[in-house]
Scaffold this motif. Structure first.
Motif, short mmCIF file in Angstrom:
data_model
loop_
_atom_site.label_atom_id
_atom_site.label_comp_id
_atom_site.label_asym_id
_atom_site.label_seq_id
_atom_site.Cartn_x
_atom_site.Cartn_y
_atom_site.Cartn_z
N GLN A 113 0.89 -1.10 0.09
CA GLN A 113 0.03 -0.06 -0.01
C GLN A 113 0.72 1.49 0.14
OE1 GLN A 113 -2.60 -0.76 3.52
NE2 GLN A 113 -4.10 -1.18 2.38
N ILE A 114 0.43 2.17 -0.57
CA ILE A 114 1.04 3.55 -0.51
C ILE A 114 -0.03 4.53 -0.19
CG2 ILE A 114 1.90 5.54 -1.92
CD1 ILE A 114 2.60 3.30 -4.11
N THR A 115 0.15 5.15 1.11
CA THR A 115 -1.02 5.85 1.97
C THR A 115 -0.38 7.37 2.12
OG1 THR A 115 -0.19 4.99 3.90
CG2 THR A 115 -2.20 4.10 2.67
N PRO A 116 -1.29 8.38 1.91
CA PRO A 116 -0.75 9.82 2.11
C PRO A 116 -0.54 9.90 3.74
CG PRO A 116 -3.17 9.57 1.63
CD PRO A 116 -2.64 8.31 1.34
N VAL A 117 0.56 10.59 3.70
CA VAL A 117 0.89 10.93 5.37
C VAL A 117 0.81 12.49 5.35
CG1 VAL A 117 2.71 11.28 7.22
CG2 VAL A 117 2.69 9.49 5.54
N ILE A 118 1.11 13.35 4.20
CA ILE A 118 0.96 14.58 4.33
C ILE A 118 0.24 14.97 2.98
CG2 ILE A 118 1.89 16.86 4.80
CD1 ILE A 118 3.97 15.19 6.32
N GLY A 119 -0.86 15.03 2.72
CA GLY A 119 -1.13 15.52 1.26
C GLY A 119 -1.35 16.87 1.21
N SER A 120 -0.30 17.56 0.51
CA SER A 120 -0.47 18.94 0.35
C SER A 120 1.01 19.18 -0.59
CB SER A 120 0.13 19.69 1.64
OG SER A 120 0.45 20.95 1.75
N ASP A 121 0.52 20.16 -1.36
CA ASP A 121 1.60 20.72 -2.34
C ASP A 121 2.41 21.81 -1.50
OD1 ASP A 121 -0.17 22.83 -2.13
OD2 ASP A 121 -0.43 22.93 -4.58
N LYS A 122 2.52 21.93 -0.42
CA LYS A 122 3.06 23.08 0.45
C LYS A 122 4.32 22.42 1.12
CE LYS A 122 0.17 26.38 -0.77
NZ LYS A 122 0.35 26.74 -2.14
N VAL A 123 4.63 21.21 1.07
CA VAL A 123 5.69 20.56 1.71
C VAL A 123 6.93 20.89 0.92
CG1 VAL A 123 6.72 18.29 2.64
CG2 VAL A 123 4.18 18.43 2.78
N ALA A 124 7.92 21.47 1.60
CA ALA A 124 9.19 21.87 1.00
C ALA A 124 10.10 20.78 1.56
CB ALA A 124 9.83 23.14 1.93
N ILE A 125 10.32 20.23 2.49
CA ILE A 125 11.33 19.13 3.34
C ILE A 125 10.45 18.19 4.14
CG2 ILE A 125 13.35 18.78 4.55
CD1 ILE A 125 13.75 21.83 4.08
N PHE A 126 10.66 16.97 4.09
CA PHE A 126 10.25 16.23 5.16
C PHE A 126 11.44 15.10 5.63
CE2 PHE A 126 10.05 12.80 1.97
CZ PHE A 126 10.12 11.78 2.64
N LYS A 127 11.33 14.82 6.88
CA LYS A 127 12.41 13.91 7.41
C LYS A 127 11.72 13.12 8.74
CE LYS A 127 15.89 15.80 5.38
NZ LYS A 127 16.87 15.14 4.99
N PHE A 128 12.17 12.02 9.01
CA PHE A 128 11.54 11.47 10.07
C PHE A 128 12.68 11.09 11.22
CE2 PHE A 128 12.09 8.91 6.19
CZ PHE A 128 13.18 7.92 6.62
N ASP A 129 12.32 10.75 12.38
CA ASP A 129 13.41 10.44 13.57
C ASP A 129 13.87 8.94 13.37
OD1 ASP A 129 11.22 8.94 14.52
OD2 ASP A 129 11.10 10.34 16.47
N LYS A 130 14.94 8.67 14.04
CA LYS A 130 15.51 7.27 13.58
C LYS A 130 14.62 6.44 13.97
CE LYS A 130 19.35 4.45 14.69
NZ LYS A 130 20.66 4.46 15.48
N GLU A 131 13.83 6.76 15.08
CA GLU A 131 12.98 5.52 15.53
C GLU A 131 11.74 5.20 14.79
OE1 GLU A 131 15.70 7.14 18.50
OE2 GLU A 131 14.13 8.20 17.39
N GLY A 132 11.44 6.31 13.95
CA GLY A 132 10.24 6.16 13.12
C GLY A 132 8.87 6.78 14.02
N SER A 133 9.19 7.22 15.05
CA SER A 133 7.99 7.44 16.11
C SER A 133 7.22 8.96 15.29
CB SER A 133 8.44 7.73 17.30
OG SER A 133 9.40 8.68 17.66
N ARG A 134 8.30 9.83 14.53
CA ARG A 134 7.62 11.15 14.11
C ARG A 134 8.28 11.35 12.69
NH1 ARG A 134 10.14 14.42 18.87
NH2 ARG A 134 11.56 12.84 18.55
N VAL A 135 7.43 11.85 11.88
CA VAL A 135 7.58 12.50 10.60
C VAL A 135 7.46 13.78 10.80
CG1 VAL A 135 6.95 12.51 8.28
CG2 VAL A 135 6.91 10.40 9.57
N PHE A 136 8.51 14.76 10.32
CA PHE A 136 8.49 16.16 10.38
C PHE A 136 8.31 16.64 8.98
CE2 PHE A 136 10.56 14.95 14.07
CZ PHE A 136 9.98 15.69 15.11
N ALA A 137 7.56 17.65 8.66
CA ALA A 137 7.45 18.37 7.37
C ALA A 137 7.70 19.98 7.70
CB ALA A 137 5.88 18.10 6.89
#
Length: 167
Positions: free
Chosen positions: A55-79
């Protein structure tokens, strides 16, 4: 879609969701913490690619995301959005946890754009035009002090103790 090639050489395609339209995912990276891949598209946002469930599912559906990263543990995704807002999402449920304005709007025509990296405690955001690196609490998204630099910081890399230490 996404081509998945197994160790034994077998192959399959995970079809893109309709929300991607004619766009495709680029900047694909793997999160060991969630055992998922993430793909990014400037016009469609950030998507989770789960090769187990196909499956491919949206986490952040937006055309305003400049950069995204996630923490090493995978507990958070930052945009980091183009208006300078930083958003934190739950790495398992993909739900928005918190959001805060932490930087200036990103000029689409700028030759050097901000970059971002994440440690256990902080999100670091380069601000090339201000010649600084913004330090933001990963837990609360409150801004700390900015680190002044002599040049225009373009790319950030995180190495050292905060990658493997619980502190």
């Amino acid at each position: 879609g996404i081509l998945v090639v197994e160790k034994d050489g077998s192959q399959r395609i995970i079809k893109n969701p309709e929300s991607l339209g004619q766009n495709w995912l680029s900047s694909i990276s793997y999160s060991e913490g969630t055992d998922s891949f993430y793909g990014y598209n400037a016009k469609a946002g950030v998507y989770r690619i789960n090769v187990v469930t196909n499956q491919i599912t949206p986490v952040i559906g937006s055309d305003k995301v400049a950069i995204f990263k996630f923490d090493k543990e995978g507990s958070r995704v930052f945009a980091l959005l183009t208006d300078g807002t930083l958003q934190a999402y739950d790495g398992i449920t993909d739900k928005l946890i918190t959001s805060a304005k932490v930087a200036e709007p990103i000029d689409a025509a700028a030759s050097i754009k901000p970059d971002m990296t994440v440690s256990r405690k902080f999100v670091y955001i380069s601000q090339p035009d201000q010649r600084e690196i913004r330090v933001v609490s990963a837990a609360t998204l409150t801004r700390g002090e900015s680190l002044k630099v002599t040049g225009r910081p373009a790319k950030l890399a995180l190495i050292g103790a905060q990658l493997d230490s619980a502190d």
